[in-house]
Design a protein around this motif. Structure first.
Motif, PDB file in Angstrom:
ATOM      1  N   UNK A 297       0.703   9.231   6.503  1.00  0.00           N
ATOM      2  CA  UNK A 297       1.271  10.581   6.632  1.00  0.00           C
ATOM      3  C   UNK A 297       2.568  10.652   5.834  1.00  0.00           C
ATOM      4  N   UNK A 298       2.677  11.715   5.044  1.00  0.00           N
ATOM      5  CA  UNK A 298       3.790  11.803   4.100  1.00  0.00           C
ATOM      6  C   UNK A 298       4.459  13.170   4.148  1.00  0.00           C
ATOM      7  N   UNK A 299       5.780  13.166   4.099  1.00  0.00           N
ATOM      8  CA  UNK A 299       6.549  14.368   3.790  1.00  0.00           C
ATOM      9  C   UNK A 299       6.687  14.441   2.277  1.00  0.00           C
ATOM     10  N   UNK A 300       6.331  15.578   1.697  1.00  0.00           N
ATOM     11  CA  UNK A 300       6.392  15.762   0.252  1.00  0.00           C
ATOM     12  C   UNK A 300       7.339  16.925  -0.017  1.00  0.00           C
TER      13      UNK A 300
ATOM     14  N   UNK B 267       4.255  19.753  -8.323  1.00  0.00           N
ATOM     15  CA  UNK B 267       5.624  20.034  -7.927  1.00  0.00           C
ATOM     16  C   UNK B 267       6.301  18.957  -7.113  1.00  0.00           C
ATOM     17  N   UNK B 268       5.583  17.919  -6.712  1.00  0.00           N
ATOM     18  CA  UNK B 268       6.181  16.888  -5.860  1.00  0.00           C
ATOM     19  C   UNK B 268       7.295  16.156  -6.593  1.00  0.00           C
ATOM     20  N   UNK B 269       8.458  16.102  -5.979  1.00  0.00           N
ATOM     21  CA  UNK B 269       9.597  15.389  -6.555  1.00  0.00           C
ATOM     22  C   UNK B 269      10.065  14.230  -5.679  1.00  0.00           C
ATOM     23  N   UNK B 270       9.705  14.275  -4.421  1.00  0.00           N
ATOM     24  CA  UNK B 270      10.147  13.228  -3.495  1.00  0.00           C
ATOM     25  C   UNK B 270       9.103  13.070  -2.402  1.00  0.00           C
ATOM     26  N   UNK B 271       8.833  11.820  -2.048  1.00  0.00           N
ATOM     27  CA  UNK B 271       7.847  11.510  -1.014  1.00  0.00           C
ATOM     28  C   UNK B 271       8.480  10.590   0.012  1.00  0.00           C
ATOM     29  N   UNK B 272       8.312  10.916   1.274  1.00  0.00           N
ATOM     30  CA  UNK B 272       8.768  10.071   2.378  1.00  0.00           C
ATOM     31  C   UNK B 272       7.563   9.790   3.269  1.00  0.00           C
ATOM     32  N   UNK B 273       7.122   8.541   3.281  1.00  0.00           N
ATOM     33  CA  UNK B 273       6.009   8.141   4.150  1.00  0.00           C
ATOM     34  C   UNK B 273       6.584   7.779   5.518  1.00  0.00           C
ATOM     35  N   UNK B 274       6.067   8.437   6.568  1.00  0.00           N
ATOM     36  CA  UNK B 274       6.696   8.234   7.873  1.00  0.00           C
ATOM     37  C   UNK B 274       5.779   7.627   8.915  1.00  0.00           C
ATOM     38  N   UNK B 275       4.491   7.419   8.586  1.00  0.00           N
ATOM     39  CA  UNK B 275       3.598   6.937   9.638  1.00  0.00           C
ATOM     40  C   UNK B 275       2.278   6.504   9.007  1.00  0.00           C
ATOM     41  N   UNK B 276       1.566   5.605   9.674  1.00  0.00           N
ATOM     42  CA  UNK B 276       0.191   5.319   9.294  1.00  0.00           C
ATOM     43  C   UNK B 276      -0.594   4.893  10.531  1.00  0.00           C
TER      44      UNK B 276
ATOM     45  N   UNK C 136       0.817  -1.217   0.000  1.00  0.00           N
ATOM     46  CA  UNK C 136       0.000   0.000   0.000  1.00  0.00           C
ATOM     47  C   UNK C 136       0.852   1.270   0.000  1.00  0.00           C
ATOM     48  N   UNK C 137       1.968   1.269   0.720  1.00  0.00           N
ATOM     49  CA  UNK C 137       2.831   2.452   0.719  1.00  0.00           C
ATOM     50  C   UNK C 137       3.234   2.872  -0.703  1.00  0.00           C
ATOM     51  N   UNK C 138       3.717   1.961  -1.548  1.00  0.00           N
ATOM     52  CA  UNK C 138       4.071   2.387  -2.909  1.00  0.00           C
ATOM     53  C   UNK C 138       2.890   2.965  -3.686  1.00  0.00           C
ATOM     54  N   UNK C 139       1.675   2.454  -3.436  1.00  0.00           N
ATOM     55  CA  UNK C 139       0.502   3.014  -4.113  1.00  0.00           C
ATOM     56  C   UNK C 139       0.265   4.458  -3.695  1.00  0.00           C
ATOM     57  N   UNK C 140       0.439   4.736  -2.421  1.00  0.00           N
ATOM     58  CA  UNK C 140       0.237   6.094  -1.922  1.00  0.00           C
ATOM     59  C   UNK C 140       1.316   7.030  -2.472  1.00  0.00           C
TER      60      UNK C 140
ATOM     61  N   UNK D 224      13.100  12.315  10.661  1.00  0.00           N
ATOM     62  CA  UNK D 224      13.092  11.218   9.694  1.00  0.00           C
ATOM     63  C   UNK D 224      14.214  11.302   8.672  1.00  0.00           C
ATOM     64  N   UNK D 225      14.774  12.487   8.457  1.00  0.00           N
ATOM     65  CA  UNK D 225      15.863  12.658   7.490  1.00  0.00           C
ATOM     66  C   UNK D 225      16.946  13.538   8.097  1.00  0.00           C
ATOM     67  N   UNK D 226      17.541  13.106   9.193  1.00  0.00           N
ATOM     68  CA  UNK D 226      18.477  13.978   9.927  1.00  0.00           C
ATOM     69  C   UNK D 226      19.698  14.399   9.111  1.00  0.00           C
ATOM     70  N   UNK D 227      20.197  13.527   8.253  1.00  0.00           N
ATOM     71  CA  UNK D 227      21.406  13.856   7.488  1.00  0.00           C
ATOM     72  C   UNK D 227      21.139  14.859   6.377  1.00  0.00           C
TER      73      UNK D 227
END
Length: 304
Positions: free
Chosen positions: A299-302, A138-147, A124-128, A178-181
């Motif tokens: 929930x996603x960071x876009x 404008x979305x270029x990158x998606x990071x799903x961090x929670x459900x 399901x994550x890849x579908x979202x 979620x993306x400290x670096x």
């Protein structure tokens, strides 16, 4: 999980067009298993924010402590008229209103699959991610961090209090967590937090979701709530009632429907519209015998 697109993709792909004409009600979408699906405007009681009587900053303990109230603010129950989005979905967008709707979204997951956390993440994550990359301008990158999955028999029930999941502070903290670096660089560009909500046993007839048009919500209506975790502090926003707010719900949401809720947007040109108050509510028209609502929100960071 992270997915990256080489180029931004335009919103509203033709593979999933918005309806161009008004919705025509038929017997098949008004009735389900002999029960009539509530449609049209409805007046309901919603729970808004009321400040603590002692004037203290509002806070909430995520894990309740013995002998200490879990939260220190109060409820202001107010009757609000909700308009039905069904049939006028094309009028609303993430940038203008902080929510959007998509229909006829197919999934490789059946209802039983959502009992398996690994399958949720692998199927399901890849579908979202695909939905967001193809339909969020404008979305270029998606990071799903929670459900979160909500079921009548589970430990996560529908939230029946008007709220926003993020504040500007907590959105930035999410990037750092979620993306400290990469956080220092990512925080210099546009980043959004978007929730993708859908039912698992639709059509929804119990505890549907109400949303406010973000254009009608004033910053003064929003109150940061400190969430106290055992190891850190976060924030959500409570919402005070304002008569200028315009409220909606999407009647009879189906398993193939997707409701996108934008909780934060760093782009100041649309920042005023970058947060959508929402809440589950009790519909007085819910037919006797309707099954309890089951749903999942991702929930996603876009970025971009």
């Amino acid at each position: 999980m992270t997915t990256t697109a080489s180029l931004p993709t335009p919103a509203r792909q033709l593979s999933n067009p918005k309806p161009s004409s008004s919705h025509t009600t038929t017997s098949s979408d008004v009735n389900f298993q002999g029960l009539r699906i509530p449609r049209g405007p409805v007046t309901v009681s919603l729970s808004f924010y009321k400040a603590p009587e002692d004037g203290a900053p509002p806070h909430n303990y995520v894990e309740p402590l013995p002998g200490i109230p879990q939260r220190n603010w109060l409820d202001d129950r107010t009757d609000v008229t909700l308009q039905d989005l069904r049939g006028q979905e094309q009028k609303f967008t993430l940038d203008n209103n902080a929510f959007d709707t998509f229909q006829n979204i197919k999934s490789g997951m059946d209802r039983d699959g959502f009992e398996d956390d690994k399958r949720i993440r692998s199927v399901y994550y890849p579908e979202v991610e695909k939905l967001l990359l193809e339909n969020v301008q404008g979305a270029q990158r998606v990071v799903l961090f929670d459900h979160t999955i909500r079921r009548p028999t589970g430990n996560r029930n529908p939230v029946t209090r008007v709220h926003i999941d993020q504040t500007p502070f907590s959105a930035a903290e999410r990037v750092k967590l979620h993306l400290p670096d990469e956080a220092e660089t990512l925080l210099q560009g546009r980043y959004r937090i978007i929730n993708v909500w859908r039912p698992l046993n639709g059509p929804v007839m119990t505890f549907p979701l109400a949303v406010a048009d973000s254009q009608t919500v004033q910053d003064v209506d929003l109150v940061p709530i400190e969430h106290r975790y055992p190891d850190r502090k976060g924030q959500t926003a409570a919402v005070a009632h304002n008569s200028s707010q315009k409220w909606y719900y999407w009647s009879g949401m189906k398993n193939e429907d997707r409701l996108l809720l934008k909780c934060f947007d760093s782009d100041e040109s649309v920042g005023q519209w970058g947060r959508v108050p929402h809440t589950a509510f009790t519909d007085p028209r819910t037919p006797e015998g309707a099954v309890g609502r089951e749903s999942i929100e991702i929930r996603a960071l876009v970025f971009g």
